[in-house]
Design a protein around this motif. Structure first.
Motif, mmCIF file in Angstrom:
data_model
loop_
_atom_site.group_PDB
_atom_site.id
_atom_site.type_symbol
_atom_site.label_atom_id
_atom_site.label_comp_id
_atom_site.label_asym_id
_atom_site.label_seq_id
_atom_site.Cartn_x
_atom_site.Cartn_y
_atom_site.Cartn_z
ATOM 1 N N LEU A 1 0.861 -1.171 0.000
ATOM 2 C CA LEU A 1 0.000 0.000 0.000
ATOM 3 C C LEU A 1 0.901 1.225 0.000
ATOM 4 O O LEU A 1 1.861 1.294 0.779
ATOM 5 C CB LEU A 1 -0.904 0.022 1.234
ATOM 6 C CG LEU A 1 -2.103 -0.938 1.240
ATOM 7 C CD1 LEU A 1 -2.856 -0.825 2.564
ATOM 8 C CD2 LEU A 1 -3.033 -0.653 0.069
ATOM 9 N N VAL A 2 0.606 2.186 -0.878
ATOM 10 C CA VAL A 2 1.431 3.377 -1.004
ATOM 11 C C VAL A 2 0.611 4.582 -0.573
ATOM 12 O O VAL A 2 -0.507 4.809 -1.060
ATOM 13 C CB VAL A 2 1.916 3.563 -2.455
ATOM 14 C CG1 VAL A 2 2.742 4.836 -2.585
ATOM 15 C CG2 VAL A 2 2.731 2.357 -2.903
ATOM 16 N N GLY A 3 1.151 5.360 0.373
ATOM 17 C CA GLY A 3 0.441 6.520 0.889
ATOM 18 C C GLY A 3 0.669 7.756 0.039
ATOM 19 O O GLY A 3 1.524 7.772 -0.863
ATOM 20 N N ARG B 1 -4.166 3.171 -2.445
ATOM 21 C CA ARG B 1 -3.373 2.882 -3.650
ATOM 22 C C ARG B 1 -2.623 1.573 -3.439
ATOM 23 O O ARG B 1 -1.747 1.483 -2.575
ATOM 24 C CB ARG B 1 -2.379 4.012 -3.919
ATOM 25 C CG ARG B 1 -1.486 3.771 -5.161
ATOM 26 C CD ARG B 1 -0.380 4.819 -5.272
ATOM 27 N NE ARG B 1 -0.929 6.133 -5.491
ATOM 28 C CZ ARG B 1 -1.129 6.686 -6.691
ATOM 29 N NH1 ARG B 1 -0.810 5.999 -7.776
ATOM 30 N NH2 ARG B 1 -1.628 7.884 -6.799
ATOM 31 N N LEU B 2 -2.986 0.568 -4.243
ATOM 32 C CA LEU B 2 -2.306 -0.714 -4.201
ATOM 33 C C LEU B 2 -1.234 -0.727 -5.287
ATOM 34 O O LEU B 2 -1.496 -0.373 -6.433
ATOM 35 C CB LEU B 2 -3.303 -1.847 -4.430
ATOM 36 C CG LEU B 2 -2.723 -3.269 -4.476
ATOM 37 C CD1 LEU B 2 -2.148 -3.667 -3.120
ATOM 38 C CD2 LEU B 2 -3.787 -4.264 -4.926
ATOM 39 N N ARG B 3 -0.042 -1.143 -4.914
ATOM 40 C CA ARG B 3 1.066 -1.204 -5.869
ATOM 41 C C ARG B 3 1.650 -2.607 -5.888
ATOM 42 O O ARG B 3 1.832 -3.232 -4.842
ATOM 43 C CB ARG B 3 2.145 -0.199 -5.517
ATOM 44 C CG ARG B 3 3.396 -0.272 -6.412
ATOM 45 C CD ARG B 3 4.343 0.887 -6.163
ATOM 46 N NE ARG B 3 3.741 2.159 -6.550
ATOM 47 C CZ ARG B 3 4.357 3.343 -6.434
ATOM 48 N NH1 ARG B 3 5.600 3.402 -5.946
ATOM 49 N NH2 ARG B 3 3.739 4.450 -6.796
ATOM 50 N N VAL B 4 1.958 -3.086 -7.081
ATOM 51 C CA VAL B 4 2.682 -4.338 -7.220
ATOM 52 C C VAL B 4 4.024 -4.044 -7.870
ATOM 53 O O VAL B 4 4.114 -3.274 -8.822
ATOM 54 C CB VAL B 4 1.887 -5.371 -8.051
ATOM 55 C CG1 VAL B 4 1.687 -4.910 -9.485
ATOM 56 C CG2 VAL B 4 2.581 -6.733 -8.015
ATOM 57 N N ASP C 1 0.241 0.560 -10.355
ATOM 58 C CA ASP C 1 -0.644 0.998 -9.266
ATOM 59 C C ASP C 1 -2.096 0.767 -9.636
ATOM 60 O O ASP C 1 -2.476 0.844 -10.817
ATOM 61 C CB ASP C 1 -0.453 2.496 -8.987
ATOM 62 C CG ASP C 1 0.882 2.798 -8.317
ATOM 63 O OD1 ASP C 1 1.585 1.842 -7.939
ATOM 64 O OD2 ASP C 1 1.221 3.981 -8.172
ATOM 65 N N LEU C 2 -2.882 0.519 -8.624
ATOM 66 C CA LEU C 2 -4.328 0.442 -8.788
ATOM 67 C C LEU C 2 -4.942 1.227 -7.630
ATOM 68 O O LEU C 2 -4.729 0.890 -6.462
ATOM 69 C CB LEU C 2 -4.797 -1.017 -8.748
ATOM 70 C CG LEU C 2 -6.293 -1.260 -8.990
ATOM 71 C CD1 LEU C 2 -6.679 -0.840 -10.388
ATOM 72 C CD2 LEU C 2 -6.638 -2.729 -8.743
ATOM 73 N N ILE C 3 -5.640 2.307 -7.959
ATOM 74 C CA ILE C 3 -6.282 3.127 -6.937
ATOM 75 C C ILE C 3 -7.711 2.639 -6.764
ATOM 76 O O ILE C 3 -8.506 2.672 -7.698
ATOM 77 C CB ILE C 3 -6.253 4.618 -7.308
ATOM 78 C CG1 ILE C 3 -4.803 5.080 -7.487
ATOM 79 C CG2 ILE C 3 -6.957 5.464 -6.261
ATOM 80 C CD1 ILE C 3 -4.656 6.508 -7.951
ATOM 81 N N LEU C 4 -8.026 2.194 -5.580
ATOM 82 C CA LEU C 4 -9.322 1.577 -5.311
ATOM 83 C C LEU C 4 -10.386 2.657 -5.047
ATOM 84 O O LEU C 4 -10.111 3.611 -4.294
ATOM 85 C CB LEU C 4 -9.265 0.622 -4.132
ATOM 86 C CG LEU C 4 -8.585 -0.740 -4.341
ATOM 87 C CD1 LEU C 4 -9.218 -1.474 -5.516
ATOM 88 C CD2 LEU C 4 -7.110 -0.606 -4.553
ATOM 89 N N PRO C 5 -11.563 2.536 -5.620
ATOM 90 C CA PRO C 5 -12.627 3.516 -5.380
ATOM 91 C C PRO C 5 -13.172 3.439 -3.968
ATOM 92 O O PRO C 5 -13.012 2.434 -3.288
ATOM 93 C CB PRO C 5 -13.696 3.139 -6.418
ATOM 94 C CG PRO C 5 -13.446 1.696 -6.702
ATOM 95 C CD PRO C 5 -11.964 1.487 -6.559
#
Length: 446
Positions: free
Chosen positions: A392-394, A422-425, A442-446
């Protein structure tokens, strides 16, 4: 016996019936159509000089990637980028016929992309850019127009170009008039001297911003695609390449076909991309046309340029300089009759086997039994086994480890627990010691 006054008037009316609509159409296609300044000044410069030794002919990849000034300096050949955005074989023929009106280059390098020989039509944007100069040579323009329409049957659209590229406001009209009536003064105010894209002469448009090839792939991930067409060359394109060779031979030019360089992810992610290049190279061998595939250049010859792409196709200025220096080295060897095969992989398979890195990654989301499931994947070379880490990226760029590096490409959590985060792989080859590799998504979750 001279014709009577009445007969002369009848003939005048007859010619006026055709001439007036033609003049109105020409005016509309000039004043009511947006102008492309870079193409205009490229072809203006071509028509004002007669010393071109090496013509590099092709689409926007030519004016973006081939710095003709560096190639001139390193080879001693006066080099020029004869280039139009979206141009394929019909446009290349028309542009080269125009080139031969004022120049007799010793060498013509036709720079092509795989799509040039598998698509059946040329984008109308190429015609829009070429039209202002081709209209001065009606026979060249007519052959070009008939080539285009024979493939897409857009007879009316390709006559009424202004309909597709209509001016946005009166300022566009003013710019067009200024460019045509006082090109020197307009050039100084056009933005081609101090914009992101700077025209440096000889057709070369230098992209001054730093390339962001990896970022472009992060935000618009290129994934493996299913084959959507036959990689075989289109018969029309093969016919036009042979016509192009005959045109060069007629004017005493030696033809080389150059398959353009590309970002590694193109070859890994686009179905049939490399196969199309191989089909073109094979056709050229059959027809005894020298052909060199820059996408198969060994890294000892041309270093990896992926980071220099400012989109999926075009290099930034520094990347163009690096590539052009190496391309000039290749030309010097080839034109001196020295071996050049060692500069390239011998086949598509050898090239793919040599890719020992990951180009880009992505995350897909799904839900199952009250869980959110995040699945990572990436494009990579054949010999690479990827592993993934989830964080998780702040907003302050802080990292919270959720799942450390492993071959498991799936992360699961309670449904909705990452909402607004924000999820990052991160993806890296197994065995890599980098703590935070460059490749991530990155995938920013709604």
């Amino acid at each position: 016996m001279s014709p009577s006054p009445q007969k002369r008037r009848e003939w005048l009316r007859f010619f006026a019936f055709f001439l007036i609509p033609i003049l109105v159409l020409a005016a509309a296609n000039t004043l009511l159509m947006r102008s492309d300044a870079h193409t205009y000044y490229t072809f203006l410069e071509i028509t004002q000089r007669s010393d071109i030794d090496l013509a590099l002919v092709g689409s926007s990849i030519v004016f973006s990637d081939f710095n003709a000034n560096i190639i001139t300096e390193k080879t001693g050949l006066e080099t020029f980028d004869v280039t139009v955005g979206h141009m394929s074989m019909p446009g290349a023929l028309a542009a080269t016929r125009l080139l031969y009106k004022t120049n007799r280059p010793r060498y013509v390098a036709l720079v092509v992309e795989s799509d040039n020989f598998t698509k059946t039509t040329e984008d109308i944007q190429a015609q829009f850019r070429l039209a202002p100069f081709l209209r001065k040579h009606p026979l060249i323009y007519l052959r070009y127009y008939l080539d285009l329409c024979s493939q897409d049957q857009k007879y009316l659209d390709r006559i009424l170009l202004f309909k597709s590229f209509f001016v946005r406001d009166l300022e566009d009209v003013r710019h067009t008039i200024a460019m045509h009536t006082n090109p020197e003064a307009y050039f100084a105010s056009s933005g081609l001297l101090d914009g992101v894209g700077v025209y440096q002469g000889r057709g070369f448009l230098r992209y001054n911003a730093v390339g962001n090839g990896y970022d472009a792939l992060r935000f618009t991930p290129l994934r493996p695609q299913q084959a959507d067409d036959n990689p075989d060359l289109h018969e029309f394109s093969k016919k036009k390449l042979l016509e192009y060779r005959a045109l060069c031979e007629k004017h005493g030019s030696e033809l080389l076909v150059i398959i353009s360089p590309n970002a590694t992810a193109q070859g890994l992610g686009r179905a049939g991309f490399l196969e199309k290049n191989a089909a073109l190279a094979e056709f050229c061998r059959e027809e005894s046309i020298p052909c060199f595939d820059m996408s198969l250049a060994r890294p000892e010859f041309i270093p990896l340029l992926d980071s220099h792409y400012h989109d999926w196709y075009h290099l930034d200025g520094e990347g163009a300089d690096l590539f052009s220096e190496k391309f000039a080295d290749f030309l010097n060897l080839y034109l001196a009759g020295k071996p050049v095969d060692h500069l390239f992989y011998s086949s598509m398979d050898e090239y793919l086997d040599a890719i020992d890195f990951i180009t880009n990654a992505w995350i897909d989301q799904s839900s199952s039994d009250g869980e959110d499931v995040f699945t990572a994947d990436c494009l990579h070379g054949r010999t690479v086994t990827p592993e993934y880490a989830f964080y998780l990226v702040g907003d302050d760029a802080s990292h919270e480890l959720l799942q450390d590096y492993s071959s498991d490409n799936t992360y699961r959590c309670a449904s909705g627990s990452l909402s607004g985060r924000r999820l990052r792989v991160y993806a890296r080859p197994v065995g890599s010691q980098e703590a935070l590799p460059l490749v991530y998504a990155d995938l920013i979750l709604p």
